[in-house]
Scaffold this active site. Sequence first.
Site, PDB file in Angstrom:
ATOM      1  N   GLU A  11      -1.482  -8.546   4.186  1.00  0.00           N
ATOM      2  CA  GLU A  11      -1.163  -8.855   5.588  1.00  0.00           C
ATOM      3  C   GLU A  11      -2.348  -8.670   6.541  1.00  0.00           C
ATOM      4  O   GLU A  11      -2.319  -9.157   7.680  1.00  0.00           O
ATOM      5  CB  GLU A  11      -0.009  -7.965   6.053  1.00  0.00           C
ATOM      6  CG  GLU A  11      -0.373  -6.589   6.588  1.00  0.00           C
ATOM      7  CD  GLU A  11      -0.933  -5.592   5.565  1.00  0.00           C
ATOM      8  OE1 GLU A  11      -1.274  -4.468   5.977  1.00  0.00           O
ATOM      9  OE2 GLU A  11      -1.024  -5.926   4.365  1.00  0.00           O
ATOM     10  N   HIS A  60      -3.538  -4.995   0.599  1.00  0.00           N
ATOM     11  CA  HIS A  60      -3.033  -5.365   1.928  1.00  0.00           C
ATOM     12  C   HIS A  60      -3.094  -6.882   2.127  1.00  0.00           C
ATOM     13  O   HIS A  60      -4.047  -7.398   2.716  1.00  0.00           O
ATOM     14  CB  HIS A  60      -3.849  -4.677   3.021  1.00  0.00           C
ATOM     15  CG  HIS A  60      -3.532  -3.239   3.209  1.00  0.00           C
ATOM     16  ND1 HIS A  60      -2.460  -2.808   3.972  1.00  0.00           N
ATOM     17  CD2 HIS A  60      -4.132  -2.128   2.736  1.00  0.00           C
ATOM     18  CE1 HIS A  60      -2.419  -1.484   3.962  1.00  0.00           C
ATOM     19  NE2 HIS A  60      -3.420  -1.045   3.215  1.00  0.00           N
ATOM     20  N   CYS A  65       0.843  -1.205   0.000  1.00  0.00           N
ATOM     21  CA  CYS A  65       0.000   0.000   0.000  1.00  0.00           C
ATOM     22  C   CYS A  65       0.877   1.253   0.000  1.00  0.00           C
ATOM     23  O   CYS A  65       1.497   1.548  -1.020  1.00  0.00           O
ATOM     24  CB  CYS A  65      -1.000  -0.023   1.156  1.00  0.00           C
ATOM     25  SG  CYS A  65      -2.395   1.122   0.892  1.00  0.00           S
TER      26      CYS A  65
END
Length: 251
Positions: free
Chosen positions: A180, A178, A89
């Site tokens: 994660e 994202h 990001c």
Amino acid sequence: MRPTVLVVQPDPRVGLDRFEAWLRQLGVDLDVVRPYDDEVVPEVGVHDGIIVLGGYMNALDDERYLWLASIRALIRAAAATDVPTLGICLGGQLVADALGGQVTVGDGPSEIGAVRLDLTDTDDDPLFCESGPSILVAEHHYDRIARLPDGAQLLASSDRYENQAFRVGRAVWGVQFHPEVSPGRFERWVADSRTAAPDDADRLTAAFADLVANDALIESDSAVLARRFADVVRTHRHARASASVGAGAER
């Protein structure tokens, strides 16, 4: 010895989340540096890989966050030495900006929630080669990677944003999404967005509900990327160790 990845965390609200457990289980140690807490971003050195996380600031906000320049310098050095690097990001935007691309702030509609990406030219890409023709990801961004660095390979696009994933050189990746993030952390981001834009509350609430409903697939697709990045890091460490042994034998 286990390889070690340097993790640059620009914002306390945007951590490694799922990636921390995944990477540790995959045999990777993590060294987290927090520039928001006055920790110095190191130069490329002993680490076998680098991850640059996201944040609430924008990639061009150097007047308020002087250390953004240090992150860009780290990215440029990593690209020059083929140190495996993943920018997520904000981190992906910093990769693009550091290596000659263009980032625009607040350009276009926000992209929040579960988003399907179309993958292209990924068969030979070390990170995305097992991801198939498309993946479902979590998105939460307002800014745009408007132009990729010269020579970058585009790897994924969405309907709204073309430059969702790319690679520069052999081992530096930027992703707009994202991989994660867990639903728990994402919910906090959405709550912050609702506070900042109460007129958009219904859309944000619906986006979060859709993300939760699709989280099993998002998690599965993201775990593949974590595993592939760990593989790239291990390969880099092995190659560097072999080169060191070879150089020692020649002396």
